[in-house]
Design a protein around this motif. Structure first.
Motif, PDB file in Angstrom:
ATOM      1  N   CYS A 148      -5.915  62.664 -13.358  1.00 18.94           N
ATOM      2  CA  CYS A 148      -6.770  63.828 -13.572  1.00 18.94           C
ATOM      3  C   CYS A 148      -7.329  64.302 -12.234  1.00 18.94           C
ATOM      4  CB  CYS A 148      -7.929  63.453 -14.510  1.00 18.94           C
ATOM      5  SG  CYS A 148      -9.158  64.768 -14.674  1.00 18.94           S
ATOM      6  N   CYS A 173     -11.438  63.661 -12.554  1.00 22.11           N
ATOM      7  CA  CYS A 173     -12.065  62.337 -12.624  1.00 22.11           C
ATOM      8  C   CYS A 173     -11.102  61.202 -12.273  1.00 22.11           C
ATOM      9  CB  CYS A 173     -12.658  62.096 -14.008  1.00 22.11           C
ATOM     10  SG  CYS A 173     -11.418  61.726 -15.267  1.00 22.11           S
ATOM     11  N   CYS A 196      -7.006  65.576 -19.863  1.00 23.59           N
ATOM     12  CA  CYS A 196      -7.552  64.254 -19.577  1.00 23.59           C
ATOM     13  C   CYS A 196      -8.327  63.739 -20.802  1.00 23.59           C
ATOM     14  CB  CYS A 196      -8.473  64.351 -18.369  1.00 23.59           C
ATOM     15  SG  CYS A 196      -9.324  62.813 -17.980  1.00 23.59           S
ATOM     16  N   CYS A 218     -12.382  63.195 -19.436  1.00 25.41           N
ATOM     17  CA  CYS A 218     -13.295  64.317 -19.176  1.00 25.41           C
ATOM     18  C   CYS A 218     -12.808  65.617 -19.807  1.00 25.41           C
ATOM     19  CB  CYS A 218     -13.509  64.496 -17.672  1.00 25.41           C
ATOM     20  SG  CYS A 218     -12.124  65.238 -16.806  1.00 25.41           S
ATOM     21  N   HIS A 259     -10.611  67.581 -18.969  1.00 25.85           N
ATOM     22  CA  HIS A 259     -10.113  68.592 -18.026  1.00 25.85           C
ATOM     23  C   HIS A 259      -8.651  68.887 -18.334  1.00 25.85           C
ATOM     24  CE1 HIS A 259      -9.643  70.781 -14.229  1.00 25.85           C
ATOM     25  NE2 HIS A 259      -8.545  70.084 -14.024  1.00 25.85           N
TER      26      HIS A 259
HETATM   27 ZN   LIG Z   1     -10.578  63.718 -16.152  1.00 29.01          ZN
END
Ligand SMILES: [Zn+2]
Length: 162
Positions: free
Chosen positions: A42, A45, A63, A66, A68
């Motif tokens: 990711c 993170c 992800c 998080c 994302h």
């Molecule tokens: Zn992430």
């Protein structure tokens, strides 16, 4: 940039190319390995667990930690394109195999896309190659293919031997 690490051997035949990169899934796989050689990370993170979701034809990694979302093509020379990766890969193949360069017009004919699209692909690829050249310093034994060094010299034989 990702395309720098997808290498087509100079002697790669078109048949072999189509066998290896003829489908969208094969091109996605090659790009994925080029971007994340040891698996998805990711960008936010650095997590490695993800879901795959689709945005049209585009593969998107979400992800698990998080949430994302990272498109496979984000941050690559293909960013923002609506064209299938197969068209881009074929363009890269054609440009890389053409020793004396390839015009946007030739690319348009061979890819079956509009001239503005071919022009854009051509220029993005050329720019990516320039960026790549700037980053590499040649090292070790350098072999130059079909090069002529120096200026004119009287006498001597014509041809590459001289
Ligand atoms: Zn992430």
């Amino acid at each position: 940039m990702a395309m720098n690490r997808i290498q087509f051997q100079s002697g790669l035949s078109m048949l072999k190319f189509l066998k290896d990169f003829g489908t969208e899934a094969q091109c996605e796989q090659a790009l994925e390995v080029a971007r994340w050689s040891d698996g998805f990370h990711c960008p936010r993170c650095n997590g490695t667990a993800y879901y795959v979701i689709r945005d049209g034809i585009r593969k998107v990694f979400q992800c698990r930690a998080c949430r994302h979302q990272a498109s496979l093509i984000a941050g690559t020379v293909f960013q923002g394109t609506k064209l299938p990766l197969t068209v881009w890969f074929l363009a890269i193949y054609l440009v890389s195999q053409a020793k004396t360069g390839l015009s946007s017009l030739a690319l348009k004919r061979q890819l079956g896309v509009s001239y503005p699209t071919a022009w854009l692909i051509h220029h993005k690829l050329m720019q990516a190659m320039v960026n790549r050249e700037e980053r590499y310093v040649l090292d070790g034994r350098i072999q130059v293919d079909d090069a002529y060094l120096g200026g004119e010299r009287a006498g001597g034989k014509a041809g590459r031997g001289s």
